[in-house]
Design an enzyme around this catalytic site. Structure first.
Site, PDB file in Angstrom:
ATOM      1  CD  GLU A  48      76.098 -28.379  30.272  1.00 19.07           C
ATOM      2  OE1 GLU A  48      77.088 -28.858  30.865  1.00 19.07           O
ATOM      3  OE2 GLU A  48      75.221 -29.074  29.741  1.00 19.07           O
ATOM      4  NE  ARG A  77      89.035 -28.228  36.588  1.00 20.02           N
ATOM      5  CZ  ARG A  77      88.078 -28.580  35.731  1.00 20.02           C
ATOM      6  NH1 ARG A  77      88.347 -29.434  34.767  1.00 20.02           N
ATOM      7  NH2 ARG A  77      86.852 -28.115  35.847  1.00 20.02           N
ATOM      8  CE  LYS A 117      78.720 -28.619  36.910  1.00 12.78           C
ATOM      9  NZ  LYS A 117      78.485 -28.214  35.524  1.00 12.78           N
TER      10      LYS A 117
END
Length: 560
Positions: A38, A266, A276
Site C-alpha cells: 500500500e 513475516r 509502521k
RNA sequence: AGGGGAGUCGCCAAGUGGUAAGGCAUCGGAUUUUGAUUCCGACAUUCGCAGGUUCGAUCCCUGCCUCCCCUGCCA
C-alpha cells in the site's frame, strides 16, 4: 556488487506447492506472483523479505512478479510513497517489466462486479453507522446479528449503491456488505464491508470516485484479473483466505481465475522495530534524522547505511521461509552484508581515533611510498601508493602503556609492523600534565620494508594501520550501531526507552587522500575497522562523509 | 472462550513410516602483513509433552501443553 553465488534453492513449503502445481499442470506451468504494497509509507527490511521471495520465485520458475499498489484508501496514500517504493524494489535488483499495476486501475471493474453481487443477492447496502455495525458483529464467542437492512431487495440495493457512487450520501452513511454469514466463527465472514463512502481525492483517480472498495474485496479480484497464480501474503491473512476464496467463487462466472493465497511468517528482527507505527514515532520524535536515517530499518535507511541489495538477497535465502513465527538475530543480516562486502569492497586506510606516532630515527624531510593492495582477494584491482613520513597518525587504541594480557600491538619495547611498510619498535610515549596521551614514539627497523627481500627477517604478531600526518585528509565518519540496546525493544518498558544511546557516534577521522575522490555510495573496507560507504546525501570531495555500514568481526574485543 | 495457525540443535530451517540435510552461531586447529578473510575438524541416540497403532514413529491416531493471529467503514 558481487554476484553472491545464488546456490540451488532449498526446499520450502511454497516451492513445494509450486512444484506440485507444475507437476499437476494446475496453472499450465505458469508462475505469477506479485508484490502488493500500500503506498502509505516507506518499505522496511520486512518488505525486503517479501520482495525477494516473490520476485525470486518468479525468477526461479521463469514466471513474472507483478508490482502492484494496493491503493484503495485515498486518505492515506500518496504518490511520494509510490515513487520511493518503486525505487526501493529496483534498488533491490528486481524488474517487473511491464507489470506495474494499481488496484485503482480496476475500480471500474470492481464496481461492476459489486453490482453483479448485488443482483445475485450476494451483497447489500447497509445503512447502519460504524458503531451499529460493530455492535451487531458479535465477538469471538458470540455470533453476530443480522443487520436490519440485510434483506433489502436487489433492486433496492442496486439503487442505493448507485446513489452512493453518484455522491448523494455523506461519508459513513451507507456501506456495501457481502452477504455471507453473521454467525460464522470466522469474524471476517460476518458480512464484511466491501465498499465505503469516502469523499476524498485519490492520488491517481482524483475525484472520480467517492466510494472505495476495501482490501478483502479488492485484493483477490486484482490477483485474479492479473492471472496471478500464487498470491503470497503474511500469516495474519490466513483468516481472510476463506473470504478471498468466497469472493472469487461468487465471481467465477465473470472472472474464471482463482489464484491460491499462501501465507508465510513475516520477518521479525532483533534490535529493531518494524511496525509502521513505531517507525513513524522514531521519525516524528526526531530520534532519527528521517526516513532514510541509516539506523532505521527502512530500505532507504539501509541503502544510506551502505547495506547492499545482494546482502539482502543472501539474507532472504539464508533465513528461509516458513509458517513459524520466529525472530531472526540482527547478527545474521549483518553477517550477510559482511559476506557480500568482503568480496565487493576495495580496501582503504582510515584512522578513526588519531594519535600521533613519531618515528624518531626517521629523518624529518624523508618520504617514501609504500604499496597497498586495493583488494587482497583480487590482485587485478591493483595497488596504490601510500606515503610514509616521520610523523604518522595511528589508532589510539593500538597503543597501551601497560598492555593488557594478550595485547600484541604497540607498547614500550614491543615491535609491530606498520602495515605495508616497516616493522617498528615502540620506545615510549609523551603525556601532558593531566596524563593524557599526546604522542607515541618508536624507531623504525631498516630492511624490514614490506615487499623487500628482508621484510620478514623480523617476526611480529601485531600489524597496525597508519597515515602520514602530512598527507591524510580529514573527514566526518558516522559510526552507526544498532538502534536498540536490547534484542526485543518494548518488552519490559516503552520501546523508546530501549534506544541505544550510542547508536550514532560521529568522529573526525583521518583518511588516505584518495578517499576524497570517492563518489556518493562508493563502498570500502576501512582496514581493521569495517565497511563504510560515502554518504549518498552529505558526502563531497571537499567535505567527505562516510557511514559505517557494519564493523569487521573482532575476536579481540570479544575476549577483553 | 469460538475460529485460524505454529511447535525439529543457541538462531533459522529441510526431511520423512525405516532409523535426523544445510546455513548461521559456538568451540578446537591450520593459514594469514586486516586479532578480518579463507581452510579443516567438532557440534540433535533426538524432533513440545503423554499415551496408542506398527517389526519400526519426528512423520499415523488420541489427549494435553505452550506461543502467535482474528471482534477497522486499515492493508
Amino acid at each position: 556488487m558481487s554476484e553472491s553465488a545464488e546456490k540451488p534453492a532449498v526446499h520450502n513449503f511454497i516451492r513445494n506447492i509450486i512444484d506440485g502445481d507444475n507437476a499437476s499442470q494446475k496453472w499450465g506451468g505458469r508462475v505469477a506472483t506479485r508484490f502488493p504494497p500500500e503506498p502509505n509509507g516507506y518499505l522496511h527490511y520486512g518488505h525486503a523479505k517479501s520482495i525477494c521471495l516473490n520476485f525470486g520465485l518468479a525468477r526461479d520458475y521463469g514466471g513474472a512478479c507483478h508490482m502492484r499498489f494496493d491503493d484503495t484508501n485515498p486518505e492515506k496514500e500518496e504518490q511520494e510513497y509510490v515513487d520511493s517504493i518503486l525505487e526501493a524494489v529496483r534498488w533491490l535488483g528486481f524488474d517487473w517489466g511491464e507489470h506495474q499495476y494499481y488496484a485503482s486501475d480496476y475500480f471500474d471493474r470492481l464496481y461492476l462486479f459489486a453490482e453483479y453481487l448485488i443482483e445475485h443477492g450476494l451483497a447489500y447496502v447497509d445503512s447502519q453507522n460504524a458503531d451499529q455495525i460493530r455492535a451487531r458483529r458479535g465477538n469471538l464467542t458470540e455470533p453476530g446479528q443480522d443487520s436490519p437492512y440485510r434483506n433489502r431487495t436487489p433492486d433496492e440495493n442496486l439503487e442505493l449503491f448507485r446513489r452512493m457512487k453518484a455522491g448523494e450520501f455523506p461519508d459513513g452513511t451507507h456501506v456495501l456488505r457481502a452477504r455471507i454469514d453473521m454467525a460464522s466463527p470466522n469474524l471476517n465472514l460476518r458480512d464484511p464491508v466491501i465498499y465505503r463512502i469516502r469523499h476524498a481525492e485519490h492520488h491517481r483517480t482524483g475525484n472520480t470516485w467517492c466510494i472505495y472498495p476495501l482490501y478483502d474485496y479488492t485484493h483477490c479480484i486484482s490477483d485474479a484479473l492479473e492471472r496471478v497464480t500464487h498470491s503470497i501474503c503474511t500469516l495474519e491473512f490466513e483468516d481472510h483466505r476463506p473470504l478471498y476464496d468466497w469472493v472469487l467463487d461468487q465471481l467465477q462466472p465473470l472472472i474464471h481465475w482463482h489464484p491460491q493465497q499462501i501465507e508465510f511468517a513475516r520477518l521479525n528482527l532483533t534490535y529493531v522495530v518494524l511496525s509502521k507505527r513505531k517507525l513513524i514515532q522514531l521519525v516524528e520524535s526526531g530520534t532519527v534524522s528521517g526516513w532514510d536515517d541509516p539506523r532505521l530499518p527502512t530500505l532507504a535507511g539501509a541503502r544510506r547505511r551502505g547495506f547492499t541489495a545482494a546482502g539482502f538477497r543472501l539474507f532472504t535465502d539464508r533465513i528461509g521461509v516458513s509458517k513459524s513465527d520466529t525472530w531472526i538475530d540482527m547478527a545474521v543480516l549483518e553477517e550477510c552484508m559482511r559476506e557480500d562486502l568482503n568480496l565487493a569492497a576495495q580496501r582503504r586506510i582510515a584512522v578513526l581515533d588519531p594519535i600521533r606516532l613519531v618515528l624518531d630515527n626517521y629523518p624529518q624531510e624523508q618520504r617514501e611510498e609504500c604499496l597497498a593492495p586495493n583488494h587482497p582477494l583480487h590482485s587485478e584491482a591493483g595497488k596504490r601508493p601510500v606515503g610514509l613520513t616521520r610523523e604518522l597518525w595511528i589508532e589510539r587504541e593500538d597503543y597501551q602503556e601497560t598492555p593488557a594480557k594478550g595485547f600484541f600491538r604497540l607498547y614500550p619495547g614491543n615491535r609491530v609492523r606498520l602495515r605495508y611498510a616497516y616493522v617498528i619498535e615502540c620506545t615510549g610515549a609523551d603525556y601532558d600534565a593531566q596524563g593524557n596521551l599526546l604522542c607515541v614514539h618508536a624507531n623504525l627497523l631498516p630492511d624490514t620494508k614490506s615487499g623487500t627481500p628482508g621484510a620478514d627477517s623480523v617476526k611480529v604478531k601485531g600489524n597496525i594501520h597508519w597515515l602520514s600526518i602530512n598527507e591524510a585528509i580529514e573527514a566526518e565518519v558516522r559510526l552507526y550501531d544498532r538502534l536498540f540496546r536490547v534484542p526485543h525493544p518494548g518488552t519490559s518498558q516503552d520501546f523508546m526507552l530501549d534506544i541505544n544511546p550510542e547508536s550514532l557516534r560521529v568522529v573526525q577521522a583521518r583518511l588516505e587522500p584518495a578517499l576524497a575522490q570517492a563518489l556518493p555510495e562508493d563502498r570500502y573496507q576501512f582496514e581493521r575497522h569495517g565497511y563504510f560507504v560515502a554518504d549518498r546525501r552529505d558526502h563531497n570531495p571537499q567535505q567527505p562523509v562516510f557511514n559505517r555500514t557494519v564493523g569487521l568481526k573482532d575476536t579481540w574485543v570479544k575476549t577483553t
